[in-house]
Write an enzyme that holds these catalytic residues in place. Structure first.
Site, PDB file in Angstrom:
ATOM      1  N   ASN A   9       0.957  -1.090  -0.143  1.00 26.72           N
ATOM      2  CA  ASN A   9       0.265  -0.079  -0.244  1.00 26.72           C
ATOM      3  C   ASN A   9       0.947   1.079   0.062  1.00 26.72           C
ATOM      4  O   ASN A   9       1.365   1.542   1.046  1.00 26.72           O
ATOM      5  CB  ASN A   9      -0.847   0.317   1.115  1.00 26.72           C
ATOM      6  CG  ASN A   9      -1.661   1.237   1.323  1.00 26.72           C
ATOM      7  OD1 ASN A   9      -1.686   2.126   0.371  1.00 26.72           O
ATOM      8  ND2 ASN A   9      -2.398   1.319   2.751  1.00 26.72           N
ATOM      9  N   LYS A  11       0.390   4.189  -0.185  1.00 25.80           N
ATOM     10  CA  LYS A  11      -0.598   5.337   0.562  1.00 25.80           C
ATOM     11  C   LYS A  11      -0.406   6.550  -0.230  1.00 25.80           C
ATOM     12  O   LYS A  11      -0.542   6.420  -1.461  1.00 25.80           O
ATOM     13  CB  LYS A  11      -0.161   5.489   1.790  1.00 25.80           C
ATOM     14  CG  LYS A  11       0.005   3.913   2.799  1.00 25.80           C
ATOM     15  CD  LYS A  11      -0.102   4.423   4.341  1.00 25.80           C
ATOM     16  CE  LYS A  11       0.100   2.983   4.917  1.00 25.80           C
ATOM     17  NZ  LYS A  11       0.189   3.039   6.358  1.00 25.80           N
ATOM     18  N   HIS A  93      -9.280   1.018   5.311  1.00 28.55           N
ATOM     19  CA  HIS A  93      -8.126   1.299   5.781  1.00 28.55           C
ATOM     20  C   HIS A  93      -8.359   2.060   7.044  1.00 28.55           C
ATOM     21  O   HIS A  93      -9.084   3.268   7.054  1.00 28.55           O
ATOM     22  CB  HIS A  93      -7.001   1.753   4.972  1.00 28.55           C
ATOM     23  CG  HIS A  93      -5.573   1.773   5.300  1.00 28.55           C
ATOM     24  ND1 HIS A  93      -5.377   2.592   6.348  1.00 28.55           N
ATOM     25  CD2 HIS A  93      -4.562   0.939   5.337  1.00 28.55           C
ATOM     26  CE1 HIS A  93      -3.984   2.314   6.661  1.00 28.55           C
ATOM     27  NE2 HIS A  93      -3.462   1.403   6.018  1.00 28.55           N
ATOM     28  N   GLU A  95      -6.576   4.311   8.287  1.00 29.38           N
ATOM     29  CA  GLU A  95      -6.363   5.801   7.998  1.00 29.38           C
ATOM     30  C   GLU A  95      -7.421   6.402   7.221  1.00 29.38           C
ATOM     31  O   GLU A  95      -7.789   7.721   7.258  1.00 29.38           O
ATOM     32  CB  GLU A  95      -5.030   6.199   7.122  1.00 29.38           C
ATOM     33  CG  GLU A  95      -3.666   5.981   7.863  1.00 29.38           C
ATOM     34  CD  GLU A  95      -2.785   5.296   6.965  1.00 29.38           C
ATOM     35  OE1 GLU A  95      -2.640   5.425   5.745  1.00 29.38           O
ATOM     36  OE2 GLU A  95      -1.692   4.689   7.633  1.00 29.38           O
ATOM     37  N   GLU A 163      -4.784  -5.118  10.579  1.00 30.71           N
ATOM     38  CA  GLU A 163      -3.624  -3.858  10.964  1.00 30.71           C
ATOM     39  C   GLU A 163      -3.912  -3.433  12.303  1.00 30.71           C
ATOM     40  O   GLU A 163      -4.801  -2.268  12.143  1.00 30.71           O
ATOM     41  CB  GLU A 163      -3.922  -2.956   9.818  1.00 30.71           C
ATOM     42  CG  GLU A 163      -3.333  -3.658   8.438  1.00 30.71           C
ATOM     43  CD  GLU A 163      -2.856  -2.658   7.311  1.00 30.71           C
ATOM     44  OE1 GLU A 163      -1.928  -2.551   7.004  1.00 30.71           O
ATOM     45  OE2 GLU A 163      -3.801  -1.385   7.196  1.00 30.71           O
ATOM     46  N   GLY A 169       2.843   2.130  10.763  1.00 30.99           N
ATOM     47  CA  GLY A 169       4.073   3.304  10.557  1.00 30.99           C
ATOM     48  C   GLY A 169       4.802   3.711  11.665  1.00 30.99           C
ATOM     49  O   GLY A 169       5.278   4.504  11.981  1.00 30.99           O
ATOM     50  N   SER A 209       3.849  -2.325  10.235  1.00 31.00           N
ATOM     51  CA  SER A 209       5.635  -2.470  10.184  1.00 31.00           C
ATOM     52  C   SER A 209       6.160  -3.550   9.850  1.00 31.00           C
ATOM     53  O   SER A 209       7.104  -3.965  10.428  1.00 31.00           O
ATOM     54  CB  SER A 209       5.761  -1.880  11.606  1.00 31.00           C
ATOM     55  OG  SER A 209       5.558  -0.628  11.873  1.00 31.00           O
TER      56      SER A 209
HETATM   57  P1  13P Z   1       3.404   0.354   7.634  1.00 32.50           P
HETATM   58  O1  13P Z   1       3.970  -0.892   6.798  1.00 32.50           O
HETATM   59  O2  13P Z   1       4.103   1.470   7.004  1.00 32.50           O
HETATM   60  O3  13P Z   1       3.578   0.126   9.047  1.00 32.50           O
HETATM   61  O4  13P Z   1       1.898   0.543   6.916  1.00 32.50           O
HETATM   62  C1  13P Z   1       1.013  -0.412   7.215  1.00 32.50           C
HETATM   63  C2  13P Z   1      -0.290  -0.210   6.333  1.00 32.50           C
HETATM   64  O5  13P Z   1      -1.103   0.708   6.850  1.00 32.50           O
HETATM   65  C3  13P Z   1      -0.467  -0.745   5.264  1.00 32.50           C
HETATM   66  O6  13P Z   1      -1.757  -0.677   4.654  1.00 32.50           O
END
Ligand code: 13P
Length: 250
Positions: A9, A11, A93, A95, A163, A169, A209
Site C-alpha cells: 500500500n 498510501k 483502511h 487511515e 492491521e 508506521g 510495520s
Molecule cells: P506500515 O507498513 O508503513 O506500518 O503500514 C502498514 C499499512 O497501513 C498498510 O496498509
C-alpha cells in the site's frame, strides 16, 4: 489451499518517477510463487498497470466510493478503479476510518460496490492502542468484521487485512502471539458467518510495520496468509525481500 498474498500500500506516496521501483521489482520477481499486489495512489493506477503489463503483479486502488457515479467531487467509483486496470481495492483502511470518518456501514457499502465492479476487496480492520489496553481487541474486531463485510463473501472477492492501528508506521510490530491469536480468531469468525468452506478460503493478511527483517517470523504464524505492507513496499529491494520471505514460507 489459500494462495499467499504480498500486498503493498503506497498510501499518498509516489509519482511517475517511482515507477522505476516497479520495474526493479519486476526484474527480480518475474515469476513469483505468491500473489503480489501493489496499491498506488489513484493518479498512478493506470500508469503502474502499463508498467506491469502482462507480468504477474496485480494492482489495486486504496479506496472507492460506495456509489456508482454522481456528484462526489474528488472521489472515484469502484468501476473507475477497475477501469484503470485494478483487480483489487482496499476498503476500511484505518487511515480512511480516521481521516475521513468512515464507519463500518460505509465500508460495507464500499465493499459491496467493489464486488459489483468485479473487484476483490481487501477489508482492513484493527484496534487502536487504547482499545487493546482496555482488552477490547476481540470485541472491536467482532464489530468491524460484522459491520464492514457484506453477506455473500467468497475466497475470491474478499481478503481481510488485520492491521493493529498502533503498529502502522510506528515500527512497533504486534508480537507473534498477538498476531496468532487475532488471525485464528478472525478465521473462526469467518467460518462461523460464511461457513467452513468460504471461511477457510478467505485470505487473512497482517499489516503494521512489516519489514524484510521481521517478515519471515510473521509468515510462520498460523492463519497468516501474507502481509499488507506500507512503508517497506515503496522500495523494490525491501518489498522484494518480503515477497521472497513469503515464497520461502510455502
Ligand atoms: P506500515 O507498513 O508503513 O506500518 O503500514 C502498514 C499499512 O497501513 C498498510 O496498509
Amino acid at each position: 489451499m489459500r494462495r499467499k498474498l504480498a500486498a503493498g500500500n503506497w498510501k499518498m506516496n509516489g509519482g511517475g518517477a517511482e515507477l522505476t521501483e516497479v520495474e526493479a521489482l519486476l526484474a527480480t520477481h518475474t515469476n513469483p510463487k505468491v500473489d503480489v499486489l501493489l496499491c498506488p495512489p489513484a493518479t498512478l493506477l493506470h500508469r503502474m498497470g502499463q508498467t506491469i503489463g502482462n507480468s504477474a503483479i496485480a494492482t489495486g486502488g486504496q479506496d472507492c466510493h460506495q456509489n456508482e457515479n454522481g456528484a462526489h467531487t474528488g472521489d472515484i467509483s469502484a468501476a473507475m478503479v477497475a477501469d484503470a486496470g485494478a483487480r483489487f481495492v482496499l476498503t476500511g483502511h484505518s487511515e480512511r476510518r480516521t481521516d475521513h470518518g468512515e464507519s463500518d456501514a460505509c465500508i460495507r457499502d464500499k465493499t459491496r460496490a467493489a464486488w459489483d465492479a468485479g473487484l476483490t476487496a481487501v477489508v482492513c480492520i484493527g484496534e487502536t492502542l487504547a482499545q487493546r489496553e482496555a482488552q477490547n481487541t476481540l470485541d472491536i474486531l467482532i464489530g468491524q468484521l460484522a459491520g464492514s463485510i457484506p453477506d455473500n463473501a467468497t475466497g475470491e472477492n474478499l481478503v481481510v487485512a488485520y492491521e493493529p492501528v498502533w503498529a502502522i508506521g510506528t515500527g512497533k510490530v504486534a508480537s507473534l502471539d498477538q498476531i496468532g491469536e487475532v488471525h485464528d480468531f478472525i478465521r473462526m469468525r469467518l467460518e462461523r458467518r460464511f461457513g467452513e468452506g468460504v471461511g477457510r478460503s478467505v485470505r487473512i493478511l497482517y499489516g503494521g510495520s512489516v519489514k524484510p527483517d521481521n517478515a519471515s517470523d510473521i509468515f510462520d504464524v498460523s492463519n497468516v496468509d501474507g502481509a499488507l505492507v506500507g512503508g517497506a513496499s515503496l522500495k523494490a529491494a525491501d518489498f522484494g525481500a518480503i515477497i521472497s520471505a513469503l515464497e520461502a514460507s510455502i
